[in-house]
Scaffold this active site. Structure first.
Site, PDB file in Angstrom:
ATOM      1  N   SER A  57       0.823  -1.210   0.000  1.00 23.74           N
ATOM      2  CA  SER A  57       0.000   0.000   0.000  1.00 23.74           C
ATOM      3  C   SER A  57       0.858   1.261   0.000  1.00 23.74           C
ATOM      4  O   SER A  57       2.012   1.255   0.435  1.00 23.74           O
ATOM      5  CB  SER A  57      -0.909   0.009   1.230  1.00 23.74           C
ATOM      6  OG  SER A  57      -1.621  -1.202   1.323  1.00 23.74           O
TER       7      SER A  57
HETATM    8  N1  SAH Z   1      -0.277  -4.720   4.131  1.00 23.97           N
HETATM    9  C1  SAH Z   1       0.216  -5.237   2.895  1.00 23.97           C
HETATM   10  C2  SAH Z   1      -0.788  -4.959   1.819  1.00 23.97           C
HETATM   11  C3  SAH Z   1      -0.901  -6.069   0.878  1.00 23.97           C
HETATM   12  S1  SAH Z   1      -2.235  -5.940  -0.280  1.00 23.97           S
HETATM   13  C4  SAH Z   1       1.569  -4.622   2.600  1.00 23.97           C
HETATM   14  O1  SAH Z   1       1.930  -3.654   3.265  1.00 23.97           O
HETATM   15  O2  SAH Z   1       2.295  -5.115   1.730  1.00 23.97           O
HETATM   16  C5  SAH Z   1      -3.440  -7.006   0.426  1.00 23.97           C
HETATM   17  C6  SAH Z   1      -3.014  -8.417   0.727  1.00 23.97           C
HETATM   18  O3  SAH Z   1      -4.172  -9.126   1.148  1.00 23.97           O
HETATM   19  C7  SAH Z   1      -2.457  -9.199  -0.475  1.00 23.97           C
HETATM   20  O4  SAH Z   1      -1.208  -9.718  -0.128  1.00 23.97           O
HETATM   21  C8  SAH Z   1      -3.487 -10.317  -0.694  1.00 23.97           C
HETATM   22  O5  SAH Z   1      -2.914 -11.524  -1.155  1.00 23.97           O
HETATM   23  C9  SAH Z   1      -4.064 -10.455   0.700  1.00 23.97           C
HETATM   24  N2  SAH Z   1      -5.391 -11.082   0.758  1.00 23.97           N
HETATM   25  C10 SAH Z   1      -6.438 -10.936  -0.087  1.00 23.97           C
HETATM   26  N3  SAH Z   1      -7.489 -11.671   0.339  1.00 23.97           N
HETATM   27  C11 SAH Z   1      -7.079 -12.299   1.488  1.00 23.97           C
HETATM   28  C12 SAH Z   1      -7.716 -13.192   2.394  1.00 23.97           C
HETATM   29  N4  SAH Z   1      -8.977 -13.594   2.250  1.00 23.97           N
HETATM   30  N5  SAH Z   1      -7.004 -13.624   3.456  1.00 23.97           N
HETATM   31  C13 SAH Z   1      -5.716 -13.221   3.650  1.00 23.97           C
HETATM   32  N6  SAH Z   1      -5.061 -12.384   2.822  1.00 23.97           N
HETATM   33  C14 SAH Z   1      -5.745 -11.923   1.755  1.00 23.97           C
END
Ligand code: SAH
Length: 203
Positions: free
Chosen positions: A52
């Site tokens: 993000s």
């Molecule tokens: N906080 C992270 C943001 C990653 S984007 C960072 O700083 O890098 C959101 C993440 O949520 C992705 O890695 C995606 O694979 C994950 N995601 C999506 N659906 C999910 C679910 N049902 N359970 C766990 N993770 C999930």
């Protein structure tokens, strides 16, 4: 990054600003985009996912108002960047990611950099992590159609949850507070996150 993107846009919490100054964001992004690690936008991290934008991470953390004694659930470990920040701001972090490859790489980075109070598992994070509930705070970094019931159930009394709620392309960032077992919701700002995919997990 901290001055131009965070302080100038109104992030005031000194603990959040200190954590954002301390965590080396470039360590959490792939080699190919490392030169852009501190830029004002999200970046690709593999599996079609993104780390993000710094500002939105800071805004989410500020609204969670974490105390050093808090136990926190994170849904969507991704790169592990927000996990590292949560680790500095709270006592224990439990983080769930649905892609095994992202969870493994995040865990490597967090261990290498010495963030010790973190546990990660590969699963559908919309189910929470019931063995470790209740949580003082829950940070959801992927967009849901509504607040998953299991997450609200696993929030402790006076617990706070930050979650983007809306359609896959446009959402509102909500602050949910549990008071007397009931849900209070406050709309914070518009935002755009990758969708929270419920059900299938990539092991
Ligand atoms: N906080 C992270 C943001 C990653 S984007 C960072 O700083 O890098 C959101 C993440 O949520 C992705 O890695 C995606 O694979 C994950 N995601 C999506 N659906 C999910 C679910 N049902 N359970 C766990 N993770 C999930």
């Amino acid at each position: 990054m901290v001055r131009a993107q965070l302080e100038e846009r109104g992030i005031r919490d000194v603990r959040v600003l200190a954590a954002m100054s301390a965590v080396p964001r470039h360590e959490f992004v792939p080699e190919s985009v490392r030169q852009d690690a501190y830029e004002d936008h999200p970046l690709p991290i593999g599996e079609g996912q993104t780390i993000s934008q710094p500002y939105i991470v800071a805004a989410m953390l500020e609204h969670l108002a974490l105390r050093p004694t808090d136990r926190v659930l994170e849904v969507g470990t991704g790169s592990g960047y927000a996990t590292a920040l949560l680790s500095m701001l709270s006592a224990e972090v439990f983080s769930v990611e649905r892609y095994a490859s992202l969870a493994a790489s995040a865990e490597d980075t967090l261990v290498r950099l010495g963030y010790g109070n973190v546990k990660i598992k590969v699963d559908d994070g919309s189910l929470g992590w019931s063995e470790h509930a209740p949580f003082d705070a829950i940070l959801v970094s992927a967009a849901a159609g509504d607040v998953p019931g299991a997450l609200f159930d696993q929030l402790g009394e006076e617990g706070r949850m930050i979650i983007p709620v809306g359609s896959p392309v446009m959402q509102e960032l909500l602050l949910i507070t549990k008071r007397d077992g009931r849900r209070e919701a406050r709309v914070l700002e518009g935002c755009r996150f990758v969708p929270l995919v419920e059900g299938d997990v990539h092991r």
